[in-house]
Design a protein around this motif. Structure first.
Motif, PDB file in Angstrom:
ATOM      1  N   ALA A 270     106.082  21.897  29.739  1.00 55.83           N
ATOM      2  CA  ALA A 270     105.865  23.397  29.473  1.00 55.83           C
ATOM      3  C   ALA A 270     106.023  24.030  30.830  1.00 55.83           C
ATOM      4  O   ALA A 270     105.122  23.892  31.961  1.00 55.83           O
ATOM      5  N   GLY A 271     106.851  24.879  31.199  1.00 58.00           N
ATOM      6  CA  GLY A 271     107.115  25.465  32.398  1.00 58.00           C
ATOM      7  C   GLY A 271     108.466  26.038  32.639  1.00 58.00           C
ATOM      8  O   GLY A 271     109.372  26.123  31.968  1.00 58.00           O
ATOM      9  N   GLY A 272     108.721  26.460  33.731  1.00 56.46           N
ATOM     10  CA  GLY A 272     109.841  27.381  34.371  1.00 56.46           C
ATOM     11  C   GLY A 272     111.074  26.460  34.524  1.00 56.46           C
ATOM     12  O   GLY A 272     111.932  27.134  35.116  1.00 56.46           O
ATOM     13  N   ALA A 291     101.075  27.275  25.963  1.00 59.98           N
ATOM     14  CA  ALA A 291     100.288  27.612  24.645  1.00 59.98           C
ATOM     15  C   ALA A 291     101.253  27.204  23.515  1.00 59.98           C
ATOM     16  O   ALA A 291     101.152  27.158  22.433  1.00 59.98           O
ATOM     17  N   ASP A 292     102.520  27.053  23.962  1.00 57.58           N
ATOM     18  CA  ASP A 292     103.584  26.796  22.829  1.00 57.58           C
ATOM     19  C   ASP A 292     104.048  25.438  22.989  1.00 57.58           C
ATOM     20  O   ASP A 292     104.854  24.896  22.160  1.00 57.58           O
ATOM     21  N   ALA A 293     103.263  24.529  23.702  1.00 59.09           N
ATOM     22  CA  ALA A 293     103.752  22.928  23.946  1.00 59.09           C
ATOM     23  C   ALA A 293     103.519  22.229  22.602  1.00 59.09           C
ATOM     24  O   ALA A 293     104.173  21.190  22.553  1.00 59.09           O
ATOM     25  N   GLY A 294     102.662  22.420  21.557  1.00 58.74           N
ATOM     26  CA  GLY A 294     102.286  21.617  20.786  1.00 58.74           C
ATOM     27  C   GLY A 294     101.328  20.589  20.923  1.00 58.74           C
ATOM     28  O   GLY A 294     100.676  20.647  22.089  1.00 58.74           O
ATOM     29  N   ARG A 295     101.081  19.542  20.236  1.00 63.65           N
ATOM     30  CA  ARG A 295      99.789  18.808  20.342  1.00 63.65           C
ATOM     31  C   ARG A 295     100.087  17.735  21.544  1.00 63.65           C
ATOM     32  O   ARG A 295     101.210  17.144  21.462  1.00 63.65           O
ATOM     33  N   VAL A 296      99.154  17.630  22.398  1.00 54.49           N
ATOM     34  CA  VAL A 296      99.112  16.352  23.410  1.00 54.49           C
ATOM     35  C   VAL A 296      97.839  15.810  23.409  1.00 54.49           C
ATOM     36  O   VAL A 296      96.728  16.205  22.730  1.00 54.49           O
ATOM     37  N   GLN A 297      97.714  14.863  24.145  1.00 49.54           N
ATOM     38  CA  GLN A 297      96.347  13.898  24.426  1.00 49.54           C
ATOM     39  C   GLN A 297      96.001  14.348  25.661  1.00 49.54           C
ATOM     40  O   GLN A 297      94.679  13.822  26.131  1.00 49.54           O
TER      41      GLN A 297
END
Length: 477
Positions: A270-272, A291-297
């Motif tokens: 997630a980033g530029g 915020a748009d990345a989805g599920r991570v641990q």
């Protein structure tokens, strides 16, 4: 793992052990181990018989150890000479043993030597070498004489590994009963050279909570996540990487590279710098925002992120999760002004911070100083976070008071971007559900191995370390 104990703990264990054995037994055990190691070194140079050995003898037990070891070598035919630096406080029994074996006292450093033994000061010493000792050691160094230190190189701070003045730089240190912190941490550690531990029976008397632990390869292998028949990418763990920017795309690529070398089954970025990441690593799932990345641990945040408001928003979003996070580089800078202090205090999920010395100073209000272990432990307690204090001997400190010293560090890692690789690997280990403490220890250990492997192949850059990392991680099956 190996463990190291402070002077007070060693002294207490020695006193307890001495109450169970006849007087002088401990010194004879230590001297026997010291003499054995010296004899092995001399054997590589043609043998003990006729070898020229100098003992640098200070006051107290270290001088006694050296004298008894010298007596043993003299009985095997070595020409052993003792330079008494504090004659009025010499160990009388050791000196008598040396003379009875044919050794002699000299008042200057002999010209031709095969070996010198540093028995100047021991665990009770403080400060650097005194002038007479410094002059003798300087002369030995100028002549390239091999030096064996007795228990600890003289002139070092035993408990911290600090150097406050001149110190012996030994080729070999023969230490007794247990490791001491100065042998494994701080600027003193390189002074020890090769360390050999001689068992004198101290083990059962040492307290359980050592000053610090030193990981070994077997520890890393034991902790490393194993694949099973039912394993798939999600069960292996998904790590989120919030690093890099349009200005610093390399930080994103390198931290993702580190994560891909680890045990996690998937990496979300997630980033530029998404375009740069996908060109290098097409298996990565990329978005613009956390915020748009989805599920991570677990999350890794900071390297090359920037310090503007957009970067601060991303960091706040990461900290708002209930997941373990690794905070590196710009994320640490963003913490300094205190604007996120409340969010940090409310956070229950684990945090691992990975500062180098200058970042540590900004977080803690001062440089780590000579006592790097103590400094890291204080910051870990204050932040309620695991602290990975980067350096040649990286320190890992936990809020509960445990500390580790990484033994695999190498100066070749002192190049731009290698810390990004480390952060990515650490995040991958967290996502694979290692505890923050073990994840930090394992990441530092493997990162050091990768640096050494990269150096073996040629000049080292951060991409070289990322490539080498894949070759040094344990097998997952």
């Amino acid at each position: 793992m190996r463990r190291a104990w402070r002077v007070s703990d060693v002294r207490a264990a020695e006193e307890a052990l001495m109450r169970t054995v006849p007087e002088g037994v401990l010194m004879r055990r230590a001297a026997a181990g010291l003499a054995r190691r010296c004899a092995l070194l001399l054997a590589e140079r043609g043998g003990v018989y006729g070898a020229r050995v100098l003992l640098l003898v200070g006051a107290g037990n270290n001088g006694g150890d050296a004298l008894y070891a010298g007596a043993s070598l003299a009985r095997r035919g070595a020409a052993v000479r003792a330079l008494l630096l504090v004659p009025e406080r010499v160990h009388e029994g050791g000196l008598a043993a040396l003379r009875a074996a044919g050794g002699r006292v000299v008042d200057a450093v002999p010209r031709d030597l095969d070996l010198a033994v540093d028995g100047i000061v021991g665990l009770g010493g403080s400060g650097g070498l005194r002038p007479a000792a410094e002059a003798a050691v300087r002369l030995l160094n100028a002549r390239g004489t091999t030096i064996v230190a007795v228990d600890i190189p003289s002139g070092v701070d035993v408990d911290t590994g600090g150097l406050t003045g001149p110190a012996v730089r030994a080729d070999v240190t023969v230490t007794f009963g247990c490791l001491k912190p100065a042998l494994v941490v701080g600027p003193a550690a390189p002074c020890a050279g090769e360390v050999e531990l001689v068992d004198i029976g101290l083990g059962p008397w040492l307290r359980a909570d050592a000053a610090l632990a030193v990981p070994e390869w077997s520890d890393i292998v034991e902790w490393w996540p194993r694949l099973e028949a039912a394993s798939e990418k999600y069960s292996r763990g998904v790590v989120g990487i919030a690093t890099g920017s349009a200005t610093y795309p390399g930080a994103a690529v390198l931290s993702v590279s580190g994560a891909l070398a680890g045990p996690a089954g998937m990496v979300r970025y997630a980033g530029g710098a998404a375009g740069h990441v996908l060109r290098e690593h097409p298996s990565v799932i990329a978005t613009k925002r956390v915020a748009d990345a989805g599920r991570v641990q677990a999350w890794v945040c900071g390297s090359g992120l920037g310090t503007d408001e957009a970067a601060a928003t991303e960091l706040r979003t990461v900290l708002a999760t209930s997941l373990p996070v690794v905070l590196d580089a710009d994320a640490l800078t963003l913490l300094v002004n205190g604007s996120m202090a409340d969010q940090l205090r409310r956070r229950d999920a684990p945090i691992v911070v990975t500062p180098h010395d200058r970042e540590f100073a900004r977080l803690a209000g001062g440089e780590p100083g000579d006592d790097r272990v103590g400094a890291a432990l204080r910051l870990a307690s204050w932040m309620n976070a695991v602290v990975l204090l980067k350096g040649d001997r990286t320190i890992i400190a936990t809020p509960s008071g445990r500390a580790w010293a990484n033994p695999t560090g190498t100066p070749v890692l002192a190049t731009g971007g290698t810390g990004d690789v480390l952060a990515g690997l650490l995040g991958s280990l967290l996502a694979a559900r290692l505890s923050p403490e073990r994840a930090a220890v394992a990441a530092a250990y493997l990162h050091g191995l990768a640096g050494r492997e990269a150096a073996r192949r040629g000049p080292v850059t951060a991409p070289d370390v990322a490539t080498a990392l894949r070759d040094v991680v344990p097998a997952s099956v």
